[in-house]
Design an enzyme around this catalytic site. Structure first.
Site, PDB file in Angstrom:
ATOM      1  N   SER A  45       0.876  -1.162   0.000  1.00  0.00           N
ATOM      2  CA  SER A  45       0.000   0.000   0.000  1.00  0.00           C
ATOM      3  C   SER A  45       0.916   1.215   0.000  1.00  0.00           C
ATOM      4  O   SER A  45       1.832   1.313   0.830  1.00  0.00           O
ATOM      5  CB  SER A  45      -0.910  -0.002   1.236  1.00  0.00           C
ATOM      6  OG  SER A  45      -1.843   1.054   1.132  1.00  0.00           O
ATOM      7  N   GLU A  46       0.713   2.134  -0.934  1.00  0.00           N
ATOM      8  CA  GLU A  46       1.719   3.172  -1.153  1.00  0.00           C
ATOM      9  C   GLU A  46       1.840   4.148   0.008  1.00  0.00           C
ATOM     10  O   GLU A  46       2.808   4.886   0.087  1.00  0.00           O
ATOM     11  CB  GLU A  46       1.486   3.909  -2.473  1.00  0.00           C
ATOM     12  CG  GLU A  46       0.236   4.762  -2.518  1.00  0.00           C
ATOM     13  CD  GLU A  46      -0.931   4.011  -3.146  1.00  0.00           C
ATOM     14  OE1 GLU A  46      -0.988   2.765  -2.991  1.00  0.00           O
ATOM     15  OE2 GLU A  46      -1.793   4.662  -3.764  1.00  0.00           O
ATOM     16  N   ASN A  47       0.888   4.131   0.929  1.00  0.00           N
ATOM     17  CA  ASN A  47       1.062   4.960   2.120  1.00  0.00           C
ATOM     18  C   ASN A  47       2.090   4.391   3.081  1.00  0.00           C
ATOM     19  O   ASN A  47       2.382   5.014   4.102  1.00  0.00           O
ATOM     20  CB  ASN A  47      -0.274   5.219   2.834  1.00  0.00           C
ATOM     21  CG  ASN A  47      -1.070   3.969   3.103  1.00  0.00           C
ATOM     22  OD1 ASN A  47      -0.999   2.989   2.347  1.00  0.00           O
ATOM     23  ND2 ASN A  47      -1.826   3.965   4.177  1.00  0.00           N
ATOM     24  N   SER A  86       8.553   4.278  -0.003  1.00  0.00           N
ATOM     25  CA  SER A  86       7.430   3.637  -0.673  1.00  0.00           C
ATOM     26  C   SER A  86       7.468   3.927  -2.169  1.00  0.00           C
ATOM     27  O   SER A  86       7.297   3.022  -2.998  1.00  0.00           O
ATOM     28  CB  SER A  86       6.118   4.132  -0.062  1.00  0.00           C
ATOM     29  OG  SER A  86       5.048   3.302  -0.440  1.00  0.00           O
TER      30      SER A  86
END
Lengths: 217, 220, 217, 220
Positions: A45-47, A86
């Protein structure tokens, strides 16, 4: 099976054992449900996490969400990190597959999915980095919206990237953008090649043999 | 322990018109007490730099709803219709930045680099007005560093010097922002004695942090 | 008191409470011993730690050394990090003071300290980043070497940076490079202004009052 | 656990002439078993990228003494007279890079940036042959990304997937290098079960690591 499930089950077959995969919010998220047994896929998840999994009721943690702010969980072996790391994973070519929704894909295989001028300006979020950086870009979307083909001759909406995407999976077909143009690879169950051509604004290259989509269980 | 400061005093340091880097991703990891105090003290004409503007009643979204924000630099406003509305009416000036580029621009500001050379955005509207650089036959956008007057950081733990840790996806932009501001104000869920955070576990070293918000009494 | 101790005791007075300071290998390292009581200074070692302190016999740890590979210790509140972060602190303007040895400083206040062509090519290590990035650069060195002044009209050795250093502390004098040239600020105990001028190749600006160096206890 | 690989097999993957990013700072944090095995298997014509070449009998210095190295990209060779000697005789090709620039070039290679814009080296011999870019009235050198065929990483702990942690100043270049190679081989002091390294404590995520060197039997 509804159209979204169909798309998700087809995309799921593209995910190989050991792959690092980022699923966009919405339709792409469904893909995680249909990973074939025996394949271990790492979801980013890019967060800021690798190893995310679906939420566990009662174990929600305000410090653990997906990029939409919704509760998720994490598997043993997960790793969390800051936004530079990320997107370092994404831009640096470490992400095997990104699955994203789309508004338009054109004959050059270019995706538009981040704004409709004058109507909807959500911002690009991570989409531009994902499409630019991932090893493979899979667009998962409805073939048409409001009767209009989303597979177009030339994107009229602002591009997400000039990079040619790897594969487009819709409720009607699997299409592979290539140097020569859009190749029709598969049709959905009950859909004919003619149906697809009729529903598609872009020109499609049709090989002699266009099999029916395989689908994950 | 000189860094501990009451919430109201910390926010009083921030003048109207200040530029603020605000940590968080959809309000996860945002400095919630500091944001509430910004609203209470009605700081105006703020320039806010953050990943998103969350939802209307949430995190940075509170500042938007209260019309305290003049300009936003962000990657995503899709879940905040109020931000979109104020952008369309011109109440808020908006700079939309790809998320990975935003992270690197803030990092570049913090670590003293002159800019970021990224492939992201080449050939899109993001390229407009920007210099491109050819390197090894590939085209990159030159994106400029971002710095701000203040960084408002949401942390999990702080020690008495101001060393910070973060939890899971609440880390996000916080450690980057803590390097890129003239004054860094951190809010932590817990404040622990020196040595409770081992050196390898510290994510933001204390020397980057100017002020840690003092806890309110909350025992019993 | 030997010359190195003298220099270290003078430099120590420049370090303020709360400062982040990087001490070069060799003479600059001595400075840590003479920090005035009540001042808490944070020492960085560029190989990746803030909060380093001198070694503790019997507690040496192979994973904890200074930039020369020698054992150190760390104080409560120390933080360790990778090399990008370490030089991010240096280049990003977070380092208050760097104290470095020197081979030459010239009238423009430029430092040469990383190589002697044809003789000694150790490499610049972190010196170029330190001189470019630190808020204040203090050069701690002998005034002369083998009878030749190290304070020169123009560096003949390759520069470490074009940035003007903040202060030069030698066994004879404290010199401040300014826009107008090198200003003689202090002389060492028992050394006259004339002595300094005679031992210095570069032109020095001599104010009316040149006090004797203060020294840390 | 598929990533665990015997030492000899891992090093056998490396051909003569390969480029190697090798972690460590004066041999602290270097992958010592892998280096010894490179010597045992007599891998030749190596390009070695590392902070320094340690001392002659130590870390990367072993490869130099054994004359296995054709080119070095590094910031410091002052404590290894043998490296200096081979450089002067032309046996080793040498590229000296400021330490902070070396870190950023490797990072840029790993995170997909086109280059590094740094103020370090402007006006010095480091500038020679390089493009400069004016930004906001200041001059920056354009330094190019570094990538390599292999990264050889020294870690404190690895879990079964290959998540890595590091200890104190043994961290140094290792996490940066783990992003910048086609194949990443990690050697860890201890290998622990999944879940023993909490997500927030992982420094190098497992998906960056291709192989973890299996432990030899060492109980009893």
């Amino acid at each position: 099976m509804d159209e979204k499930t169909l798309i998700a089950k087809r995309v799921a077959l593209e995910l190989a054992d050991g792959d690092l995969v980022n699923l966009g919010i919405g339709l792409p998220t469904l893909v995680a449900r249909y990973i074939p047994a025996g394949r271990h896929v790492f979801f980013q998840s890019e967060n800021g996490i690798v190893g995310m999994s679906g939420p566990i009721a009662g174990a929600e943690n305000p410090d653990l969400t997906d990029a939409g702010g919704n509760p998720i969980s994490a598997l043993p072996g997960a790793a969390s990190f800051d936004s530079a790391m990320s997107f370092g994973l994404i831009r640096g070519g470490h992400l095997d597959i990104t699955v994203l929704g789309g508004l338009q894909v054109d004959e050059e295989g270019r995706l538009a999915n981040w704004m409709v001028p004058g109507k909807m300006v959500p911002g690009m979020g991570g989409a531009m980095d994902l499409v630019t950086g991932a090893k493979r870009v899979i667009v998962a979307m409805q073939h048409s919206a409001k009767g209009e083909s989303k597979i177009v001759k030339r994107c009229t909406l602002p591009l997400t990237s000039v990079r040619r995407v790897s594969l487009v999976v819709t409720d009607m077909a699997v299409i592979e953008p290539t140097e020569k143009g859009l190749v029709l690879r598969e049709v959905a169950p009950g859909v004919s090649v003619q149906d697809v051509l009729k529903a598609t604004e872009a020109e499609l290259i049709v090989p002699a043999n266009v099999p029916e989509m395989a689908l994950a269980a | 322990m000189k860094k501990l400061i009451p919430l109201a005093d910390a926010v009083a340091l921030i003048p109207d018109g200040a530029s603020l880097l605000i940590g968080g991703f959809m309000a996860v990891g945002s400095p919630h007490r500091v944001i509430d105090e910004l609203v209470r003290q009605r700081k105006r004409d703020l320039t806010v730099i953050g990943n998103d503007t969350a939802r209307p009643g949430q995190g940075i979204g509170k500042l938007v709803v209260e019309k305290l924000v003049r300009k936003v630099i962000t990657s995503h406003i899709g879940l905040n219709p109020e931000t979109q509305r104020q952008m369309i009416t011109g109440e808020i000036e908006m700079e939309l930045v790809p998320q990975g580029t935003l992270a690197e621009r803030i990092r570049a500001g913090g670590v003293g680099l002159g800019g970021v050379l990224t492939p992201t955005g080449v050939g899109t509207t993001v390229e407009e007005g920007k210099q491109t650089v050819e390197i090894d036959g590939k085209t990159f956008l030159l994106e400029l560093p971002i710095k701000a007057d203040f960084a408002l950081i949401g942390a999990k733990q702080a020690d008495y010097y101001g060393n910070l840790t973060y939890a899971l996806t609440a880390r996000n932009f916080n450690p980057l922002m803590a390097m890129a501001a003239t004054t860094v104000i951190a809010e932590a869920e817990d404040i622990v004695p020196l040595g409770c955070i081992p050196p390898d576990t510290v994510v933001t070293p204390s020397i980057l942090v100017d002020h840690v918000i003092a806890q309110e009494k909350r025992h019993g």
